[in-house]
Write an enzyme that holds these catalytic residues in place. Structure first.
Site, short mmCIF file in Angstrom:
data_model
loop_
_atom_site.label_atom_id
_atom_site.label_comp_id
_atom_site.label_asym_id
_atom_site.label_seq_id
_atom_site.Cartn_x
_atom_site.Cartn_y
_atom_site.Cartn_z
N TYR A 258 0.76 -1.10 0.09
CA TYR A 258 -0.07 0.07 0.04
C TYR A 258 0.82 1.17 -0.18
O TYR A 258 0.54 2.14 0.71
CB TYR A 258 -0.99 0.15 1.19
CG TYR A 258 -2.02 -1.18 0.80
CD1 TYR A 258 -3.25 -0.60 0.53
CD2 TYR A 258 -2.09 -2.20 1.70
CE1 TYR A 258 -4.22 -1.35 0.36
CE2 TYR A 258 -3.05 -3.31 1.43
CZ TYR A 258 -4.19 -2.72 0.63
OH TYR A 258 -5.22 -3.53 0.48
N TYR B 39 -14.10 -5.35 3.93
CA TYR B 39 -12.80 -5.76 3.46
C TYR B 39 -12.53 -7.22 4.08
O TYR B 39 -12.52 -7.13 5.48
CB TYR B 39 -11.73 -4.87 3.86
CG TYR B 39 -10.36 -5.13 3.49
CD1 TYR B 39 -9.98 -4.85 2.23
CD2 TYR B 39 -9.50 -5.64 4.52
CE1 TYR B 39 -8.56 -5.34 2.11
CE2 TYR B 39 -8.31 -5.99 4.22
CZ TYR B 39 -7.84 -5.80 3.07
OH TYR B 39 -6.46 -6.40 2.74
N ASP C 56 -16.07 -12.91 9.97
CA ASP C 56 -14.42 -12.58 9.93
C ASP C 56 -13.91 -11.58 11.17
O ASP C 56 -14.17 -10.52 11.02
CB ASP C 56 -14.49 -11.69 8.68
CG ASP C 56 -13.07 -11.34 8.23
OD1 ASP C 56 -12.21 -11.46 9.07
OD2 ASP C 56 -12.83 -10.89 7.02
N LYS D 100 -4.33 -11.93 12.69
CA LYS D 100 -3.97 -10.65 13.29
C LYS D 100 -3.30 -10.65 14.69
O LYS D 100 -2.36 -11.19 14.90
CB LYS D 100 -4.92 -9.38 13.18
CG LYS D 100 -4.99 -8.70 11.96
CD LYS D 100 -5.61 -7.37 11.55
CE LYS D 100 -5.77 -7.36 10.24
NZ LYS D 100 -4.54 -6.81 9.61
#
Length: 422
Positions: A18, A145, A238, A267
């Protein structure tokens, strides 16, 4: 390697995520980290206000997790996970099953959040295929996302991130953003018209993360779950971002009092130390793949599936999610609520919201993800020893759980100064 050579080598050989390399500044070299702080090559302390992309859970270089990694690395660092097993994976699966919402008794290991989602989608689709039922549809939310691999992009909101690959993504039924649209009416219509074709719906429970830190209510999440349950389709949660205490309780589903059929984790799973993904499912789903027919098994795996070192880190992290951790999370939430109540009256601030350890707001008249003010604020914050990475015109703080009130208060002071200057 000398300090100068690190940046020189990076600029010559590294492609950052990114990052627009044609206009971005030189990357900042980080030498070490501890607690809520990163330290550059001059030993300048920088408060990590975003948990280094939402992964650092308890704090950087957390001693118990570091020790568990070192001990495991000296015993068993890697083994193929087909036809073999090991204690760190088996124990982690058992321990996760004990704390996950509902009867999520089977864990499939992968590498990260995107792959955890890919596994969930493949499981959901093959679940119906193994039953001989034709259910080709997957439903997903606008502004969601779920990752950057192709299946994960397919169920993510269409836009800037996915535009170059539009004709390569599989089609999904798109439901309105639950933070702003009439999702239930659309879901009711979908179930009435095509409910028997619906394999699964995938949602980020309570918080659409990279889509702009969009928060929606617990009752709405309960209503979505109830309707999906009645349709017979599978409900995929999610929780790659929201899992492991980010929203207050261990899981956002727990906060809303719902039980998913499938959950995706990553994560904070290892406390932010190592990449690891888990897709956990109900036993009934797992049983649909158990057969003498080898063609009915799940054809998915990764070279580093259930890596022992990563599993050891995850077990150590899970043990740290105790009552003391809950009190620290509550303290972070209290600061968010106090500061955002004050910032909410600022003429350049819109839509303040708090969800557990997340505090966020939108800049007035935001132009979205490419709003240049986000980058300007990030640079100003870094000059003042704070790491922020606004999502364009959405500003947020999501610090490690070890963060002290005065550290978070300083981050809000820096943000307030920036707003007064612009």
């Amino acid at each position: 390697m000398s300090d100068g050579n690190v940046i020189e080598s990076d600029r010559a050989h590294v492609w950052h995520p990114y990052t627009q390399h044609g206009s971005s500044r030189a990357p900042l070299e980080i030498k070490r980290a501890s607690g809520a702080f990163l330290y550059d090559r001059n030993d300048r302390a920088i408060f990590d206000g975003i948990s280094s992309w939402w992964v650092t859970l308890h704090g950087h270089a957390q001693p118990e997790i570091a020790r568990a990694i070192a001990e495991q690395a000296g015993v068993l660092e890697q083994v193929i996970f087909t036809d073999f097993t090991h204690e760190p994976a088996a124990a982690l699966a058992r321990e996760l099953s004990a704390v996950l919402p509902g009867d999520l008794s089977r864990c499939f290991f992968s590498d990260d959040g995107s792959t955890a989602v890919e596994v969930a989608l493949k499981i959901a689709i093959q679940f119906w295929a193994n039953a001989g039922e034709k259910r080709p549809l997957v439903a997903a939310l606008e502004n969601a996302y779920h990752g950057d691999t192709f299946g994960a992009m397919s169920v993510s909101g269409r836009g800037l991130f996915t535009a170059p690959f539009q004709d390569r993504l599989f089609e999904v039924v798109r439901l309105p953003d639950p933070s702003s649209g009439d999702l239930l009416a659309a879901l009711n219509q979908l179930i009435a018209d095509r409910g028997k074709e619906l394999a699964a719906i995938i949602v980020e429970p309570l918080l659409l993360g990279a889509g702009g830190m969009r928060v929606y209510g617990e009752q709405l999440l309960r209503d979505i779950r109830e309707r999906v349950n009645r349709s017979g389709a599978l409900f995929i949660a999610d929780e790659v971002l929201t899992g492991f205490g980010r929203t207050g309780p261990l899981f956002a589903c727990e906060r809303a009092g719902i039980e998913p059929d499938i959950i995706c984790l990553s994560k904070g799973l290892t406390g932010g130390f190592l990449p690891l993904g888990v897709t956990a499912v109900r036993e009934e789903i797992f049983e649909r793949f158990v057969s003498d027919d080898r063609s009915r098994m799940l054809f998915h795996g990764h070279s580093y599936t259930a890596n022992p070192i990563a599993c050891a880190a995850a077990r150590a992290s899970l043990k740290l999610l105790d009552e003391a951790s809950k009190l620290r999370r509550d303290s972070i939430e209290a600061v968010h609520r106090d500061r955002l109540a004050r910032l909410g009256t600022h003429p350049r601030v819109r839509n303040t919201r708090v969800l557990g350890t997340l505090g966020a707001f939108d800049l007035a008249d935001s132009s979205g993800y490419l709003d240049p003010r986000g980058g300007t604020l990030a640079e100003y914050a870094l000059q003042n020893n704070i790491l922020l990475r606004p999502l364009g015109g959405t500003v947020y703080l999501l610090p490690p759980f070890c963060t002290l009130p005065e550290e978070l208060l300083y981050a809000y002071e820096v943000i307030a100064r920036f707003l007064d200057m612009t």
